[in-house]
Design an enzyme around this catalytic site. Structure first.
Site, PDB file in Angstrom:
ATOM      1  N   GLY A  20       8.709 -10.829  12.107  1.00 37.00           N
ATOM      2  CA  GLY A  20       7.777 -11.909  11.412  1.00 37.00           C
ATOM      3  C   GLY A  20       8.627 -13.244  11.374  1.00 37.00           C
ATOM      4  O   GLY A  20       9.741 -13.324  11.292  1.00 37.00           O
ATOM      5  N   THR A 138      14.173 -12.672   6.783  1.00 34.82           N
ATOM      6  CA  THR A 138      13.037 -12.094   6.327  1.00 34.82           C
ATOM      7  C   THR A 138      12.560 -12.812   4.966  1.00 34.82           C
ATOM      8  O   THR A 138      13.335 -13.272   4.014  1.00 34.82           O
ATOM      9  CB  THR A 138      13.121 -10.825   6.007  1.00 34.82           C
ATOM     10  OG1 THR A 138      11.723 -10.288   5.232  1.00 34.82           O
ATOM     11  CG2 THR A 138      14.229 -10.159   4.980  1.00 34.82           C
ATOM     12  N   ILE A 139      11.170 -13.162   5.132  1.00 31.43           N
ATOM     13  CA  ILE A 139      10.728 -13.880   3.736  1.00 31.43           C
ATOM     14  C   ILE A 139      10.473 -12.744   2.617  1.00 31.43           C
ATOM     15  O   ILE A 139      10.435 -13.043   1.603  1.00 31.43           O
ATOM     16  CB  ILE A 139       9.171 -14.381   3.998  1.00 31.43           C
ATOM     17  CG1 ILE A 139       8.199 -13.501   4.362  1.00 31.43           C
ATOM     18  CG2 ILE A 139       9.562 -15.752   4.880  1.00 31.43           C
ATOM     19  CD1 ILE A 139       6.799 -13.876   4.199  1.00 31.43           C
ATOM     20  N   ASP A 140      10.685 -11.484   3.308  1.00 33.71           N
ATOM     21  CA  ASP A 140      10.318 -10.308   2.202  1.00 33.71           C
ATOM     22  C   ASP A 140      11.613  -9.942   1.234  1.00 33.71           C
ATOM     23  O   ASP A 140      11.608  -9.687   0.234  1.00 33.71           O
ATOM     24  CB  ASP A 140      10.065  -9.153   2.777  1.00 33.71           C
ATOM     25  CG  ASP A 140       9.102  -9.128   3.874  1.00 33.71           C
ATOM     26  OD1 ASP A 140       8.104 -10.017   3.512  1.00 33.71           O
ATOM     27  OD2 ASP A 140       8.678  -8.194   4.719  1.00 33.71           O
ATOM     28  N   ARG A 187     -11.173 -18.425 -15.192  1.00 32.33           N
ATOM     29  CA  ARG A 187     -11.113 -17.375 -14.302  1.00 32.33           C
ATOM     30  C   ARG A 187      -9.681 -16.705 -14.209  1.00 32.33           C
ATOM     31  O   ARG A 187      -8.846 -17.394 -14.630  1.00 32.33           O
ATOM     32  CB  ARG A 187     -11.452 -17.620 -12.779  1.00 32.33           C
ATOM     33  CG  ARG A 187     -12.867 -17.746 -12.320  1.00 32.33           C
ATOM     34  CD  ARG A 187     -13.098 -17.987 -10.837  1.00 32.33           C
ATOM     35  NE  ARG A 187     -14.634 -18.493 -10.835  1.00 32.33           N
ATOM     36  CZ  ARG A 187     -15.183 -19.073  -9.768  1.00 32.33           C
ATOM     37  NH1 ARG A 187     -14.407 -19.575  -9.012  1.00 32.33           N
ATOM     38  NH2 ARG A 187     -16.488 -19.215  -9.992  1.00 32.33           N
ATOM     39  N   GLU A 250       1.238  -7.251  -1.868  1.00 31.13           N
ATOM     40  CA  GLU A 250       0.469  -6.860  -1.025  1.00 31.13           C
ATOM     41  C   GLU A 250       0.609  -5.200  -0.635  1.00 31.13           C
ATOM     42  O   GLU A 250      -0.422  -4.517  -0.466  1.00 31.13           O
ATOM     43  CB  GLU A 250       0.672  -7.411   0.485  1.00 31.13           C
ATOM     44  CG  GLU A 250       2.320  -7.236   1.058  1.00 31.13           C
ATOM     45  CD  GLU A 250       2.193  -7.424   2.605  1.00 31.13           C
ATOM     46  OE1 GLU A 250       1.186  -8.240   3.153  1.00 31.13           O
ATOM     47  OE2 GLU A 250       3.504  -7.512   3.318  1.00 31.13           O
ATOM     48  N   ARG A 308       4.995 -17.933   4.855  1.00 37.96           N
ATOM     49  CA  ARG A 308       5.712 -17.568   5.972  1.00 37.96           C
ATOM     50  C   ARG A 308       5.847 -19.170   6.934  1.00 37.96           C
ATOM     51  O   ARG A 308       6.649 -19.215   7.724  1.00 37.96           O
ATOM     52  CB  ARG A 308       5.138 -16.806   6.796  1.00 37.96           C
ATOM     53  CG  ARG A 308       6.348 -15.218   7.084  1.00 37.96           C
ATOM     54  CD  ARG A 308       5.548 -14.492   7.794  1.00 37.96           C
ATOM     55  NE  ARG A 308       5.157 -14.378   9.119  1.00 37.96           N
ATOM     56  CZ  ARG A 308       4.555 -13.425   9.574  1.00 37.96           C
ATOM     57  NH1 ARG A 308       4.433 -12.266   9.066  1.00 37.96           N
ATOM     58  NH2 ARG A 308       4.414 -13.424  10.757  1.00 37.96           N
TER      59      ARG A 308
HETATM   60  O1  F6P Z   1       7.878  -8.850   7.291  1.00 39.59           O
HETATM   61  C1  F6P Z   1       7.361 -10.280   6.949  1.00 39.59           C
HETATM   62  C2  F6P Z   1       5.779 -10.065   6.935  1.00 39.59           C
HETATM   63  O2  F6P Z   1       5.171 -11.294   6.600  1.00 39.59           O
HETATM   64  C3  F6P Z   1       5.504  -8.860   5.692  1.00 39.59           C
HETATM   65  O3  F6P Z   1       5.437  -9.766   4.376  1.00 39.59           O
HETATM   66  C4  F6P Z   1       4.215  -8.531   6.133  1.00 39.59           C
HETATM   67  O4  F6P Z   1       3.529  -7.562   5.734  1.00 39.59           O
HETATM   68  C5  F6P Z   1       4.227  -8.678   7.550  1.00 39.59           C
HETATM   69  O5  F6P Z   1       5.411  -9.698   7.922  1.00 39.59           O
HETATM   70  C6  F6P Z   1       2.922  -8.940   8.438  1.00 39.59           C
HETATM   71  O6  F6P Z   1       3.362  -8.968   9.852  1.00 39.59           O
HETATM   72  P1  F6P Z   1       2.245  -9.565  10.899  1.00 39.59           P
HETATM   73  O7  F6P Z   1       2.042 -11.045  10.693  1.00 39.59           O
HETATM   74  O8  F6P Z   1       2.886  -9.274  12.103  1.00 39.59           O
HETATM   75  O9  F6P Z   1       1.019  -8.809  10.595  1.00 39.59           O
END
Ligand code: F6P
Length: 411
Positions: A20, A138-140, A187, A250, A308
């Site tokens: 990603g 990685t943003i994760d 809300r 997520e 991202r």
């Molecule tokens: O690993 C980075 C990430 O943005 C995750 O947070 C996410 O689950 C995944 O990539 C989504 O990937 P794609 O854009 O390929 O669906």
């Protein structure tokens, strides 16, 4: 000094980006390119990750090209191509990769990626002896970097990956904005945040003022869900403006009444070449259960690519330059199979090469959020996490409008 006198004159280094995208990829490419070119390398870019080394190859020359490091994403493009045989693609592409490395006369490969891309690079280094240097992204923020965080006498193994600081900053801004809508409609907003199996990125929402958070590391079992709904109601009733924001990863594992199982909500049953399924939709499930169970209007917001996408922020810019300084050091020493990392968590001003180290690519793996960063009882991130994040981001500046206008009673 003539070009021919440079240390690596006549050698070629190639860079690829896999997985990603992040806002810090172009900054990483530019920083590595600049240092490698100074050392005398011709610098190539391989397009679309490992895919650019398949078939005839898709290679560009970056050596003397103007390059915008602040522009997010990757000018090299990216893919989730896996060179090694997988369930999805049982054929090994390693022979094609080796052939192209030879055809394009690539001497050293720098792979900018997470666990998947750098894991494949490590295998190529170990099995084929290809000189590789991994570069984290990685943003994760779940790629093990062995970055130490000292906090009141304790030492915590944390992570700092280029891409995370920019994504975190963007999320803080978004959470701050969402508040005005939550307040206007009394809300509960359930904001779903990327991060796959780790809660690092969700934590950044805390600086945007979110009241509660759910992370993948702590399962939402049947019992825990009951407890959660009670706390949500309590927090909402206590809130001055009868509104709140709950940040959810997520990858939260949620008990499903119909199946009786605790599982992730999948956006698709498809998996990528590294075997990862796509997550998405948990916020909708939680919001509708909140509305049903406690009768408060709740809405889901999938923040998705917001984190991202967009420009590289200051911390990431300097972090990538600092880690690229370490790459130069590894290149000079011809020390391959390594990945530069920040050895301790530092503020922007201290992002200098002496605060970096290099870890063996064999030690790369995933690192979930340390337990001490999350308060299970209160569904919140702890002061330790806040301290970790305050090295990267400015102290939270949540804008509030505290009004208490007198109610008019007709005479
Ligand atoms: O690993 C980075 C990430 O943005 C995750 O947070 C996410 O689950 C995944 O990539 C989504 O990937 P794609 O854009 O390929 O669906």
């Amino acid at each position: 000094m003539g070009l021919e006198n440079k240390l690596f004159h006549g050698k070629t280094l190639a860079i690829l980006t896999g997985g990603g995208d992040t806002p810090a990829l172009n900054s990483s490419i530019e920083s590595i390119r600049n240092r490698a070119a100074l050392l005398g390398y011709k610098v190539f870019g391989i397009r679309q990750g490992w895919k650019g080394l398949l078939g005839d190859g898709d290679i560009i020359d970056l050596t003397n090209q103007p390059y915008d490091a602040w522009y997010g994403g990757t000018a090299l493009r990216s893919s989730r191509t896996n060179p090694f045989p997988t369930k999805k693609n049982p054929e090994s592409r390693v022979p094609q990769i080796l052939k192209n490395l030879e055809r394009y006369k690539i001497d050293v490969l720098v792979t900018i990626g997470g666990d998947d891309t750098n894991g494949a690079a490590k295998k190529l280094y170990e099995t084929e002896g290809i000189p590789v240097i991994g570069f984290p992204k990685t943003i994760d923020n779940d790629l093990r970097t062995r970055t130490m965080h000292r906090y009141v006498g304790s030492q915590i193994e944390a992570v700092v990956c280029p891409g995370f600081p920019s994504a975190a900053k963007g999320l803080v801004e978004l959470m701050t904005r969402l508040r005005t809508t939550a307040e206007s409609h009394s809300r509960i907003l359930v904001a779903e945040i990327m991060g796959r199996d780790a809660g690092w990125l969700t934590g950044s929402a805390v600086f945007g003022g979110v009241e509660m958070a759910l992370i993948p590391e702590v399962e939402m079992t049947k019992e825990r869900k009951e407890f959660f709904f009670e706390r949500v109601k309590e927090m909402y009733m206590r809130s001055a403006k009868k509104s709140m924001i709950i940040a959810v990863s997520e990858g939260v594992r949620w008990y499903d009444e119909t199946t009786g199982k605790v599982d992730v909500v999948y956006a698709s049953s498809e998996v990528d070449e590294y075997g990862h399924p796509r997550f998405g939709g948990i916020s909708g499930v939680i919001a509708s259960e909140i509305s049903k169970r406690i009768g408060i209007d709740a809405r889901a917001q999938i923040t998705g690519y917001y984190a991202r996408a967009g420009e590289c922020r200051n911390y990431d810019r300097r972090l990538t330059m600092t880690l690229a300084d370490k790459v130069a050091d590894l290149l000079i020493r011809e020390d391959y199979g390594k990945m530069p990392v920040l050895s301790k968590i530092v503020k922007y001003q201290e992002l200098e090469e002496f605060n970096t180290g290099a870890i063996d690519m064999g030690d790369i793996g995933n690192k979930s959020l340390p337990e001490v960063y999350y308060d299970v009882e209160n569904f919140r991130f702890t002061d330790l996490y806040v301290d970790f994040l305050s090295h990267i981001l400015d102290k939270p500046k949540v804008i509030t409008f505290d009004y208490d206008f007198p109610v008019v009673i007709p005479e």
